[in-house]
Design an enzyme around this catalytic site. Structure first.
Site, PDB file in Angstrom:
ATOM      1  N   SER A  41       0.834  -1.198   0.000  1.00  0.00           N
ATOM      2  CA  SER A  41       0.000   0.000   0.000  1.00  0.00           C
ATOM      3  C   SER A  41       0.875   1.257   0.000  1.00  0.00           C
ATOM      4  O   SER A  41       1.493   1.572   1.023  1.00  0.00           O
ATOM      5  CB  SER A  41      -0.899  -0.005   1.246  1.00  0.00           C
ATOM      6  OG  SER A  41      -1.376   1.296   1.470  1.00  0.00           O
ATOM      7  N   ILE A  44       0.043   3.531   2.924  1.00  0.00           N
ATOM      8  CA  ILE A  44       0.628   3.215   4.239  1.00  0.00           C
ATOM      9  C   ILE A  44       2.128   3.509   4.214  1.00  0.00           C
ATOM     10  O   ILE A  44       2.688   4.040   5.159  1.00  0.00           O
ATOM     11  CB  ILE A  44       0.354   1.735   4.610  1.00  0.00           C
ATOM     12  CG1 ILE A  44      -1.144   1.525   4.814  1.00  0.00           C
ATOM     13  CG2 ILE A  44       1.139   1.324   5.851  1.00  0.00           C
ATOM     14  CD1 ILE A  44      -1.557   0.099   5.070  1.00  0.00           C
ATOM     15  N   LYS A  80      30.904   0.736   4.589  1.00  0.00           N
ATOM     16  CA  LYS A  80      30.922   0.651   6.057  1.00  0.00           C
ATOM     17  C   LYS A  80      31.871  -0.474   6.463  1.00  0.00           C
ATOM     18  O   LYS A  80      31.674  -1.625   6.074  1.00  0.00           O
ATOM     19  CB  LYS A  80      29.491   0.345   6.553  1.00  0.00           C
ATOM     20  CG  LYS A  80      29.409  -0.031   8.017  1.00  0.00           C
ATOM     21  CD  LYS A  80      27.976  -0.319   8.431  1.00  0.00           C
ATOM     22  CE  LYS A  80      27.910  -0.876   9.832  1.00  0.00           C
ATOM     23  NZ  LYS A  80      26.536  -1.276  10.198  1.00  0.00           N
ATOM     24  N   TYR A 439      26.885 -21.516  20.904  1.00  0.00           N
ATOM     25  CA  TYR A 439      26.150 -21.083  19.705  1.00  0.00           C
ATOM     26  C   TYR A 439      26.365 -21.977  18.491  1.00  0.00           C
ATOM     27  O   TYR A 439      25.838 -21.679  17.411  1.00  0.00           O
ATOM     28  CB  TYR A 439      26.539 -19.631  19.364  1.00  0.00           C
ATOM     29  CG  TYR A 439      26.209 -18.670  20.482  1.00  0.00           C
ATOM     30  CD1 TYR A 439      24.880 -18.373  20.797  1.00  0.00           C
ATOM     31  CD2 TYR A 439      27.207 -18.090  21.256  1.00  0.00           C
ATOM     32  CE1 TYR A 439      24.567 -17.507  21.828  1.00  0.00           C
ATOM     33  CE2 TYR A 439      26.902 -17.222  22.295  1.00  0.00           C
ATOM     34  CZ  TYR A 439      25.577 -16.936  22.584  1.00  0.00           C
ATOM     35  OH  TYR A 439      25.270 -16.087  23.614  1.00  0.00           O
TER      36      TYR A 439
HETATM   37  C1  FAD Z   1      14.725   3.068  14.392  1.00  0.00           C
HETATM   38  C2  FAD Z   1      15.064   1.941  13.468  1.00  0.00           C
HETATM   39  C3  FAD Z   1      16.346   1.859  12.922  1.00  0.00           C
HETATM   40  C4  FAD Z   1      16.680   0.803  12.083  1.00  0.00           C
HETATM   41  N1  FAD Z   1      17.959   0.684  11.607  1.00  0.00           N
HETATM   42  C5  FAD Z   1      18.301  -0.402  10.869  1.00  0.00           C
HETATM   43  C6  FAD Z   1      19.606  -0.551  10.355  1.00  0.00           C
HETATM   44  O1  FAD Z   1      20.478   0.291  10.519  1.00  0.00           O
HETATM   45  N2  FAD Z   1      19.874  -1.659   9.633  1.00  0.00           N
HETATM   46  C7  FAD Z   1      18.943  -2.608   9.387  1.00  0.00           C
HETATM   47  O2  FAD Z   1      19.251  -3.628   8.743  1.00  0.00           O
HETATM   48  N3  FAD Z   1      17.680  -2.448   9.823  1.00  0.00           N
HETATM   49  C8  FAD Z   1      17.355  -1.400  10.553  1.00  0.00           C
HETATM   50  N4  FAD Z   1      16.065  -1.256  10.984  1.00  0.00           N
HETATM   51  C9  FAD Z   1      15.069  -2.235  10.568  1.00  0.00           C
HETATM   52  C10 FAD Z   1      14.649  -1.915   9.157  1.00  0.00           C
HETATM   53  O3  FAD Z   1      14.083  -0.633   9.096  1.00  0.00           O
HETATM   54  C11 FAD Z   1      13.649  -2.931   8.661  1.00  0.00           C
HETATM   55  O4  FAD Z   1      14.083  -4.217   8.958  1.00  0.00           O
HETATM   56  C12 FAD Z   1      13.500  -2.833   7.165  1.00  0.00           C
HETATM   57  O5  FAD Z   1      13.214  -1.521   6.789  1.00  0.00           O
HETATM   58  C13 FAD Z   1      12.435  -3.747   6.657  1.00  0.00           C
HETATM   59  O6  FAD Z   1      11.188  -3.285   7.070  1.00  0.00           O
HETATM   60  P1  FAD Z   1       9.916  -4.085   6.555  1.00  0.00           P
HETATM   61  O7  FAD Z   1      10.010  -4.191   5.082  1.00  0.00           O
HETATM   62  O8  FAD Z   1       9.798  -5.319   7.348  1.00  0.00           O
HETATM   63  O9  FAD Z   1       8.716  -3.146   6.991  1.00  0.00           O
HETATM   64  P2  FAD Z   1       8.176  -1.755   6.367  1.00  0.00           P
HETATM   65  O10 FAD Z   1       9.248  -0.931   5.768  1.00  0.00           O
HETATM   66  O11 FAD Z   1       7.359  -1.138   7.448  1.00  0.00           O
HETATM   67  O12 FAD Z   1       7.234  -2.208   5.191  1.00  0.00           O
HETATM   68  C14 FAD Z   1       5.942  -2.710   5.425  1.00  0.00           C
HETATM   69  C15 FAD Z   1       5.230  -2.808   4.118  1.00  0.00           C
HETATM   70  O13 FAD Z   1       3.955  -3.420   4.312  1.00  0.00           O
HETATM   71  C16 FAD Z   1       2.967  -2.634   3.651  1.00  0.00           C
HETATM   72  N5  FAD Z   1       1.677  -2.796   4.307  1.00  0.00           N
HETATM   73  C17 FAD Z   1       1.399  -2.751   5.631  1.00  0.00           C
HETATM   74  N6  FAD Z   1       0.068  -2.914   5.821  1.00  0.00           N
HETATM   75  C18 FAD Z   1      -0.481  -3.084   4.599  1.00  0.00           C
HETATM   76  C19 FAD Z   1      -1.807  -3.278   4.117  1.00  0.00           C
HETATM   77  N7  FAD Z   1      -2.864  -3.335   4.931  1.00  0.00           N
HETATM   78  N8  FAD Z   1      -1.994  -3.400   2.787  1.00  0.00           N
HETATM   79  C20 FAD Z   1      -0.960  -3.339   1.925  1.00  0.00           C
HETATM   80  N9  FAD Z   1       0.297  -3.140   2.317  1.00  0.00           N
HETATM   81  C21 FAD Z   1       0.536  -3.012   3.636  1.00  0.00           C
HETATM   82  C22 FAD Z   1       3.501  -1.215   3.735  1.00  0.00           C
HETATM   83  O14 FAD Z   1       2.902  -0.385   2.784  1.00  0.00           O
HETATM   84  C23 FAD Z   1       4.977  -1.457   3.440  1.00  0.00           C
HETATM   85  O15 FAD Z   1       5.173  -1.551   2.053  1.00  0.00           O
HETATM   86  C24 FAD Z   1      15.710  -0.183  11.792  1.00  0.00           C
HETATM   87  C25 FAD Z   1      14.414  -0.077  12.310  1.00  0.00           C
HETATM   88  C26 FAD Z   1      14.090   0.972  13.148  1.00  0.00           C
HETATM   89  C27 FAD Z   1      12.703   1.043  13.713  1.00  0.00           C
END
Ligand code: FAD
Length: 498
Positions: A41, A44, A80, A439
């Protein structure tokens, strides 16, 4: 007999986890011409943080056959070599240390480091600070690129910093060009079949997207795995207090080092991540110990944006993991699967690891769930190994200025495995052997990393109790190691980005 074809895979989520998983599954099963659909989405959106990686990201791009120069330019990426931790300890001479990614030159210097750590743990006054023993630390400090001149055969391993939004966009284009279907739709409901499996995603505009197997990359919402299938979430809150982050970019002013910086703050820590176009900053903190307002004030003061109108974004973090990443016909990957806070930038590492293990386990069983139990155990062990290492940073911290740091240093609700590691260090056991025993053969963190952690925080007898080494016992010669590392570093060009 020809091998069975993979079922139709539907990935929910277009963040880094969703696109990385879709690309990896496509690559792993490309001989079968797999059908993969990504539903996300745009309204979102994605979390849009996560800008530091481990060397696993290099392996990921190499595996997909994507040229480093091309994707780095598209994603404002920089190299890095490791992470510098500053202010996590107040012990004199241990106020800062560098945790390097390992490389082949370390095979020559690590034994000396390990030896001196062992001697110092027993009270000998010998040099055992991690910064002195590893090529990556020297290269980062001297602002060198990790790509040596062609004649030097031992490049270090390295990771990257990158723009998370641009990375997702880049992978989406790569994926769509290879036939992965992209459906920019919001999922409103999830249809479950009679046998309890997921049957389809019901989306806005009355669209119904059927699939055989679903990958939940919906972020912290975990719409499929946790919300719909009830995957049990195991919180790490007892060990890891941080549950919020405030983030804000700043501009470059100086040439930067190819390293992530992690500075201790009053109720957490702050990252500084250099991209080609800006610095990514974030303060990860415990809402039990500081309010959002005070955290933002402290953060702005630290990064020099106190009088700035720019908006700082506050994020909540759910720290822990699902008990089983693979439940019924659904695999959780990324934040929907779990999160161990960003201290060692391991989240995308786990994404890649999970997707790759799944691709092999599923295909090896003819696209049946035969290997699900072993797969879930293996993913959970990897998670818990990383958790221990991260918790170790907090438990071993050497600060006493705020309740936050004192509470962390006095935290006794530790995983048994971490307690075992700590006992091994403080009772002078062989740490390499302890890592293997606790581990297994493929630990999340090697003996080198564990030594760096303990030694970096100065976990040795106090300086005034150290004794001169008797002449019959030989310590490793740090000056000789430094000379060797200097000679190696001369083969690396300056990292000319600022
Ligand atoms: C503060 C912080 C710092 C971070 N730093 C690091 C870092 O340095 N290195 C690292 O490896 N990771 C880091 N992370 C983790 C990293 O951000 C995530 O692991 C990575 O971005 C993957 O996120 P994701 O794809 O799981 O979720 P998201 O990026 O949240 O994506 C979720 C997806 O699901 C979709 N979605 C949700 N609900 C719906 C719905 N109802 N219908 C359709 N689509 C939907 C959204 O649109 C989006 O496309 C950090 C996280 C945080 C919170």
């Amino acid at each position: 007999m020809s091998s069975p074809a993979p079922p139709h895979i539907v990935v929910l989520g277009g963040g880094s986890a969703g696109w990385m998983t879709a690309c990896l599954l496509h690559k792993e099963w490309e001989a079968h011409d797999p059908r993969i659909t990504v539903v996300e989405s745009p309204a979102i959106g994605i979390i849009g943080v996560g800008e530091g990686s481990t060397p696993q990201l290099k392996a990921f791009f190499d595996h997909l056959g994507i040229d480093e120069a091309e994707w780095m330019e598209a994603c404002d990426a920089t190299y890095k070599l490791g992470i510098r931790f500053t202010g996590w300890s107040e012990k004199p001479a241990f106020e800062s240390y560098f945790h390097p990614f390992p490389g082949p030159v370390d095979l020559h210097s690590e034994p000396g480091f390990t030896r001196n750590c062992a001697l110092r743990r027993r009270g000998a006054d010998v040099p055992a600070h991690p910064d002195d023993w590893f090529l990556a630390a020297k290269l980062a400090e001297a602002r060198k690129s990790p790509q040596p001149a062609g004649t030097f055969p031992f490049p270090p391993s390295y990771g990257y910093h990158f723009d998370a939004h641009k990375l997702g966009g880049y992978l989406r284009e790569w994926a769509v060009a290879r036939g992965i279907e992209h459906k920019p739709l919001k999922v409103i409901e999830v249809e479950i079949s009679g046998d309890g499996d997921i049957a389809a995603l019901l989306c806005e505009d009355d669209q119904r997207i059927e699939g055989d197997f679903f990958i939940d990359c919906s972020g912290f919402a975990s719409l499929l795995a946790q919300q719909k299938l009830g995957a049990r979430f195991i919180s790490f809150g007892e060990n890891l207090f941080n549950d919020r982050a405030v983030v804000m970019p700043t501009q470059h002013d100086d040439p930067f080092k190819p390293q992530t910086e992690s500075f201790a703050m009053s109720a957490g820590w702050r990252w500084s991540i250099p991209l080609t176009t800006r610095i990514g900053n974030g303060y990860v903190y415990s809402s039990r110990h500081i309010s959002d307002e005070d955290a933002e004030t402290e953060f702005r003061r630290a990064i020099g944006t106190e009088g700035d109108n720019g908006e700082a974004r506050v994020l909540s973090m759910k720290v822990g993991r699902v008990e089983d990443s693979w439940t019924r016909n659904c695999l959780a990957v990324g934040l929907s699967q779990g999160f161990i806070e960003p201290l060692e930038a391991t989240a995308l590492h786990i994404v890649i690891d999970t997707a790759q293990q799944f691709a092999h386990a599923f295909a090896a069983a003819g696209f049946t769930p035969e290997h699900r139990v072993q797969f879930n155990r293996s993913v959970a062990e990897r998670y818990d190994g990383i958790r221990d290492y991260i918790v170790g940073h907090y438990r071993l911290n050497g600060r006493s200025d705020t309740e936050y740091w004192c509470e962390n240093a006095g935290n006794h609700s530790l995983p048994e495995t971490l307690k075992d590691m700590m006992t091994s260090w403080f009772t002078h056991k062989d740490i390499g052997e302890a890592v293997r025993r606790i581990y297994g053969a493929q630990p999340a963190y090697s003996s080198m990393s564990w030594h760096s952690l303990f030694a970096g925080y100065g976990c040795f007898p106090p300086a005034d109790k150290l004794q001169v080494l008797p002449p019959q016992i030989e310590a490793a010669n740090v000056d000789a190691v430094q000379a060797m590392l200097e000679a190696c570093a001369a083969n690396f060009p300056d990292y000319g980005i600022c």
